[in-house]
Design a protein around this motif. Structure first.
Motif, short mmCIF file in Angstrom:
data_model
loop_
_atom_site.label_atom_id
_atom_site.label_comp_id
_atom_site.label_asym_id
_atom_site.label_seq_id
_atom_site.Cartn_x
_atom_site.Cartn_y
_atom_site.Cartn_z
N SER B 105 43.01 25.55 42.58
CA SER B 105 42.45 26.29 43.71
C SER B 105 42.76 27.77 43.68
O SER B 105 42.12 28.56 44.37
CB SER B 105 42.95 25.68 45.03
OG SER B 105 42.54 24.34 45.14
N ILE B 106 43.78 28.17 42.91
CA ILE B 106 44.17 29.58 42.90
C ILE B 106 43.92 30.22 41.53
O ILE B 106 43.17 31.19 41.42
CB ILE B 106 45.64 29.74 43.34
CG1 ILE B 106 45.79 29.31 44.82
CG2 ILE B 106 46.12 31.18 43.15
CD1 ILE B 106 47.22 29.25 45.34
N ASN B 111 41.48 33.21 42.53
CA ASN B 111 41.56 33.58 43.94
C ASN B 111 42.70 34.57 44.19
O ASN B 111 43.71 34.57 43.49
CB ASN B 111 41.69 32.33 44.82
CG ASN B 111 40.31 31.76 45.11
OD1 ASN B 111 39.35 32.51 45.28
ND2 ASN B 111 40.20 30.44 45.13
N ASN B 112 42.48 35.39 45.19
CA ASN B 112 43.35 36.55 45.41
C ASN B 112 44.60 36.15 46.21
O ASN B 112 44.81 36.61 47.34
CB ASN B 112 42.55 37.64 46.14
CG ASN B 112 43.24 38.98 46.06
OD1 ASN B 112 44.13 39.19 45.24
ND2 ASN B 112 42.84 39.89 46.94
N VAL B 113 45.40 35.29 45.61
CA VAL B 113 46.60 34.79 46.27
C VAL B 113 47.84 35.29 45.53
O VAL B 113 47.91 35.19 44.31
CB VAL B 113 46.61 33.25 46.31
CG1 VAL B 113 47.92 32.73 46.92
CG2 VAL B 113 45.41 32.72 47.08
N LYS B 114 48.77 35.85 46.29
CA LYS B 114 50.03 36.31 45.71
C LYS B 114 51.11 35.31 46.10
O LYS B 114 51.46 35.19 47.29
CB LYS B 114 50.41 37.69 46.24
CG LYS B 114 49.25 38.68 46.36
CD LYS B 114 48.48 38.88 45.07
CE LYS B 114 47.23 39.72 45.32
NZ LYS B 114 46.39 39.84 44.13
N ILE B 115 51.58 34.59 45.12
CA ILE B 115 52.64 33.61 45.37
C ILE B 115 53.95 34.37 45.19
O ILE B 115 54.29 34.79 44.09
CB ILE B 115 52.53 32.45 44.37
CG1 ILE B 115 51.17 31.78 44.49
CG2 ILE B 115 53.66 31.45 44.58
CD1 ILE B 115 50.77 30.96 43.27
N VAL B 142 52.03 29.44 31.91
CA VAL B 142 51.04 28.69 31.14
C VAL B 142 49.69 28.60 31.86
O VAL B 142 48.71 28.15 31.27
CB VAL B 142 51.51 27.26 30.80
CG1 VAL B 142 52.72 27.31 29.89
CG2 VAL B 142 51.81 26.45 32.06
N LEU B 143 49.66 29.01 33.12
CA LEU B 143 48.38 28.92 33.84
C LEU B 143 47.51 30.13 33.53
O LEU B 143 47.90 31.27 33.82
CB LEU B 143 48.63 28.83 35.36
CG LEU B 143 49.28 27.53 35.83
CD1 LEU B 143 49.60 27.61 37.32
CD2 LEU B 143 48.39 26.33 35.54
N PRO B 144 46.34 29.90 32.96
CA PRO B 144 45.44 31.02 32.70
C PRO B 144 45.14 31.79 34.00
O PRO B 144 45.17 31.21 35.08
CB PRO B 144 44.18 30.34 32.16
CG PRO B 144 44.67 29.04 31.59
CD PRO B 144 45.81 28.63 32.45
N HIS B 145 44.88 33.05 33.87
CA HIS B 145 44.49 33.96 34.96
C HIS B 145 45.66 34.43 35.82
O HIS B 145 45.54 35.42 36.53
CB HIS B 145 43.44 33.34 35.92
CG HIS B 145 42.19 32.89 35.25
ND1 HIS B 145 41.23 32.16 35.89
CD2 HIS B 145 41.72 33.07 33.99
CE1 HIS B 145 40.23 31.89 35.08
NE2 HIS B 145 40.52 32.43 33.90
N LEU B 146 46.75 33.72 35.81
CA LEU B 146 47.85 34.05 36.72
C LEU B 146 48.77 35.09 36.11
O LEU B 146 49.26 34.92 35.00
CB LEU B 146 48.65 32.79 37.05
CG LEU B 146 49.63 32.85 38.22
CD1 LEU B 146 48.90 33.01 39.54
CD2 LEU B 146 50.49 31.59 38.25
N PRO B 170 45.07 36.39 41.22
CA PRO B 170 46.28 35.63 41.49
C PRO B 170 47.51 36.17 40.76
O PRO B 170 47.41 36.63 39.62
CB PRO B 170 45.95 34.22 40.99
CG PRO B 170 44.89 34.41 39.96
CD PRO B 170 44.10 35.63 40.37
N ALA B 171 48.64 36.11 41.43
CA ALA B 171 49.89 36.59 40.83
C ALA B 171 51.06 35.79 41.36
O ALA B 171 51.01 35.26 42.47
CB ALA B 171 50.09 38.08 41.14
#
Ligand SMILES: Cc1ncc(C[n+]2csc(CCOP(=O)(O)OP(=O)(O)O)c2C)c(N)n1
Lengths: 284, 328
Positions: B105-106, B111-115, B142-146, B170-171
Motif C-alpha cells: 500500500s505504500i 505513496n507519499n508516506v513517511k514512516i 529491500v522494498l523497491p521505491h522506499l 515513500p521514506a
C-alpha cells in the motif's frame, strides 16, 4: 449468564489470597524500582487475577515446567511481565530474591518482556501486543489434538484489543469451539496515550466477543470472589471459548497510583517506593 | 535546508539530545508551514514525540490506537488525497509488524508516506529483544521505491525530516530511544543523498550510520594513536546509496569497516558490499550484531556486549590494515 456450580472461597482462603496479592504488589514495585524502568500500572491492574489463577486454578509442576499435561498461562499483554514474574515466584518456579531483583538487567532470566526459555514457567514470548492471544489459541488447538485435559488461560490488555490479530484469533477460537480456552481482559480503561475512550473507543468489549461467538461475563477484577467465580465458570463451560471482561484499575493498591495512567511505564522513585511499600505493608 | 524555531532548540556539539525530540520539533515546524501535512500514531505519541504536533493540530492528527497495520493502511489512503503523511511508532512495530502493508500500500504505489520510527536498535535497553529491532534497515531496504535514512544526530535528524517532508514518495527514517551526542552545529546543511566525509584518511574507511557515527569518530582518534589514518563516512542515507561516494572512498583507502546498530545481514554493511563487489571489490569488515537478538540491559553495556563500540571498530580496522600489510 448461566453460572457453573462454584465452590466459594471461605474467609481464611480469601485472606490468604489477599496476603499473596499484597506481597506480589510489593515485589512488583521493588523489582521495577531496582530495574529503573518497567510497567507498574498494568502489572497492578492484573495481579489479582494472575495470582488467583496460579494459586487456585492452574495445574502445573514447578519442578517439571514442561510437564505435558500442565495448564498454560499466556500473558498476552507482555509489558505486565513483573506481575507474571511475581506470580511465578509465589508459585515456586524460582525462589531467589536476587533473581527477582535482576529484572531488565543484562543476563537476567527476567527480561523486560517475557521470553520463553529464559525463565521456567514462561509459556510464550510476548511484548508485541496481540500475538500472545493468537498463540494461546494455537496452544488450545494443540493440547486438544493431544487429547489432553489441559486448559489454556490468557490475559489481554484492553488497549491491546485495538490490534487486528486479537479479532482474527477471537474468530478462530470460536470457530474451533475452543472450550479449553479461558481469556481475561484487564479492562482498566487506559492505554499509553490516554483513556481508551479518547484514543480508540472499544465500545462494549463483552458484546463484541459475544458477537464473535464467545461466552462472556463481566466482573470486578479486584474482587477475589468474583475472580474465582468467573474462572470456575470459564473452566466448566462447554462448546465455546470463555471471555471474562474484568473491570480493573491501573495501579490499583497504592493510593497515588490507583486508577491513574501516570505509572503506565515508569519506575517509582525512592520516595514513591517507600510510601507505596508502607501502604502495602503485611507479612512476607 | 531552511530550518525553523525547532532547529535552534537543538544544542550545539558537546551536548546530547534525542533524535526523536528533533523529529518532533521538525514535524511541528514543517507542520506550521505546510498545512496539508498529517500525522498518524499508534498509541505512542508521547514516546515518538508527535504529541506536540497532535496538540497544536488536533484535526491533522489521527491516533490509530494499538493497531499499526491499520495505521499504515490509513496512512496510505490519506496520502492518496494529496497529503504528506507521517506515520510513527516504535521501529519494530513500524516495520516488521506491518511489512506487507508497507510493501503493497505504500512502497509499490509510491505513496507519499513517511514512516518515522523511534526506538530502533539494542539501545532501547530494558524492554528487551522484543522491542529492540535490529533488522529494520534490512526489511526496509529491500522494498523497491522506499528511501531509507538513518540520521546520526539531532541536527541531522531535524534536516532529514524536513527533506523527506519536502520530497514526494515513500521514506523510512530510523531513530533510537536514547539521547546521543550532538555532532553537527547550527550552521550544518544537510546535502541529500551524499555520504558525508567527517574525517579524511588514507588507510581505512569507516562507514557508519546512526549511533555508530559517534563511535566511528572515537575510533578515528583511537586509530590515529596507533598510527592509522582512518577516513570516516557518515552514511545517513542507506537508500538511495551514494555509490559514487562509497566507491571513491574505497578507491582511496582500499579497506572498509562498516558499523551499524543492526544485524550485519542486510544492513548498511551489506549495501556497501553489494555495491563495491560490483564496482571496486574491497576487503571489508562488518561491525554489527551477528545472527542474534538483543536482550535487556543498560544501553552502554549492551553496546559493549554486542561489540558495537569505538574499540571494536578500531580493532577491526587495525586487523584489516595489518592483514593487507602482510599481503603486500
Ligand atoms: C504491537 C505493539 N504495539 C505497541 C506496543 C507499545 N505498547 C506497550 S503497552 C501499550 C498500551 C497497551 O495498553 P493496554 O493493553 O490497555 O495495557 P495496560 O493499560 O493494561 O497496561 C502499547 C501501545 C506494543 N507493546 N506492542
Amino acid at each position: 449468564m448461566p453460572r457453573a456450580q462454584v465452590t466459594p472461597i471461605d474467609s481464611v482462603q480469601r485472606e490468604e489470597l489477599e496476603r499473596i496479592c499484597t506481597r506480589a504488589r510489593r515485589r512488583i514495585l521493588r523489582m521495577i524500582h531496582a530495574a529503573g524502568s518497567g510497567h507498574p500500572g498494568g502489572s497492578f491492574s492484573a495481579i489479582d487475577i494472575i495470582t488467583v489463577l496460579y494459586q487456585r486454578y492452574l495445574r502445573f509442576r514447578p519442578a517439571e515446567p514442561q510437564w505435558p499435561a500442565r495448564d498454560r498461562f499466556v500473558l498476552s499483554k507482555g509489558h505486565g511481565a513483573p506481575a507474571l514474574y511475581a506470580a511465578l515466584f509465589e508459585a515456586g518456579y524460582y525462589d531467589d530474591e536476587e533473581v527477582l531483583l535482576s529484572l531488565r538487567k543484562m543476563g537476567s532470566p527476567l527480561q523486560g518482556h517475557p521470553v520463553m526459555g529464559k525463565l521456567p514457567g514462561v509459556e510464550m514470548t510476548t511484548g508485541s501486543l496481540g500475538q500472545g492471544f493468537s498463540a494461546a489459541v494455537g496452544m488450545a488447538l494443540g493440547v486438544r489434538l493431544d487429547g489432553l485435559e489441559s486448559r489454556i488461560f490468557t490475559l489481554l490488555g484492553d488497549g491491546e484489543c485495538d490490534e487486528g490479530i486479537v479479532w482474527e484469533a477471537a474468530m478462530a477460537a470460536a470457530h474451533y469451539k475452543l472450550d479449553n480456552l479461558v481469556a481475561v481482559i484487564d479492562h482498566n480503561r487506559f492505554q499509553i496515550d490516554g483513556p481508551n475512550a479518547t484514543i480508540m473507543d472499544l465500545g462494549d468489549l463483552a458484546a463484541k466477543f459475544a458477537a464473535f461467538g464467545w461466552a462472556t461475563t463481566e466482573i470486578d477484577g479486584h474482587d477475589l470472589d468474583q475472580i474465582c467465580e468467573a474462572l470456575e465458570w470459564g473452566i466448566a463451560l462447554q462448546g465455546r471459548p470463555a471471555m471474562i471482561v474484568a473491570h480493573t484499575k491501573k495501579g490499583h493498591g497504592v493510593s497515588f497510583m490507583d486508577d491513574s495512567n501516570k505509572f503506565h511505564g515508569i519506575a517509582p522513585t525512592d520516595a514513591e517506593l517507600a510510601v507505596a511499600l508502607k501502604e502495602l505493608e503485611g507479612p512476607e | 535546508m531552511s530550518g525553523g524555531a525547532g532547529a535552534a532548540a537543538i544544542p550545539r556539539p558537546g551536548a546530547t539530545f534525542g533524535n526523536r525530540v528533533a523529529f518532533g520539533l521538525a514535524l511541528l515546524d514543517e507542520g506550521r508551514r505546510n498545512e496539508r501535512i498529517v500525522a498518524l500514531n499508534a498509541d505512542l505519541s508521547g514516546s515518538t514525540k508527535t504529541s506536540t504536533f497532535a496538540k497544536e493540530f488536533p484535526h491533522r492528527f489521527f491516533n490509530a490506537g494499538v493497531a499499526e497495520c491499520n495505521m499504515m493502511g490509513m496512512a496510505a489512503g490519506l496520502s492518496t488525497t494529496g497529503r504528506p503523511v507521517v506515520a510513527s511508532t516504535f521501529a519494530v512495530f513500524a516495520t516488521a509488524q506491518v511489512l506487507n502493508v508497507i510493501r503493497q500500500s505504500i512502497a509499490y504505489p509510491r505513496n507519499n508516506v513517511k514512516i518515522v520510527a523511534t526506538h530502533a536498535g539494542i539501545t532501547v535497553g530494558g524492554d528487551g529483544a522484543t522491542h529492540q529491532i535490529c533488522e529494520d534497515i534490512a526489511l526496509m531496504r529491500v522494498l523497491p521505491h522506499l528511501r531509507v535514512y538513518v540520521p546520526a544526530d539531532a541536527q541531522q535528524t531535524y534536516q532529514v525530516i524536513l527533506h523527506v517532508l519536502r520530497t514526494d514518495g515513500p521514506a523510512y527514517v530510523r531513530m533510537g530511544r536514547i539521547d546521543t551526542p550532538v555532532i553537527f552545529d547550527h550552521d550544518y546543511r544537510y546535502v541529500p543523498d551524499r555520504v558525508e566525509v567527517l574525517a579524511d584518511g588514507d588507510d581505512v574507511t569507516l562507514a557508519c550510520c546512526g549511533l555508530l557515527v559517534e563511535e566511528g569518530r572515537k575510533a578515528v582518534t583511537l586509530l590515529a594513536d596507533s598510527g592509522i589514518s582512518a577516513q570516516l563516512l557518515n552514511v545517513h542515507t542507506i537508500k538511495p546509496l551514494d555509490v559514487a561516494g562509497i566507491e571513491s572512498a574505497a578507491r582511496r583507502t582500499g579497506r572498509v569497516v562498516s558499523a551499524e546498530e543492526h544485524v550485519v545481514a542486510g544492513g548498511l554493511g551489506s549495501a556497501i558490499a553489494e555495491t563495491l563487489a560490483q564496482r571496486y571489490p574491497t576487503p571489508q569488515r562488518f561491525i554489527g550484531l551477528r545472527d542474534h537478538f538483543g536482550e535487556s540491559g543498560e544501553p552502554s553495556d549492551l553496546m559493549v556486549a554486542f561489540h558495537l563500540t569505538a574499540a571494536d571498530i578500531a580493532t577491526s580496522a587495525s586487523a584489516l590494515v595489518a592483514e593487507r600489510d602482510a599481503r603486500t
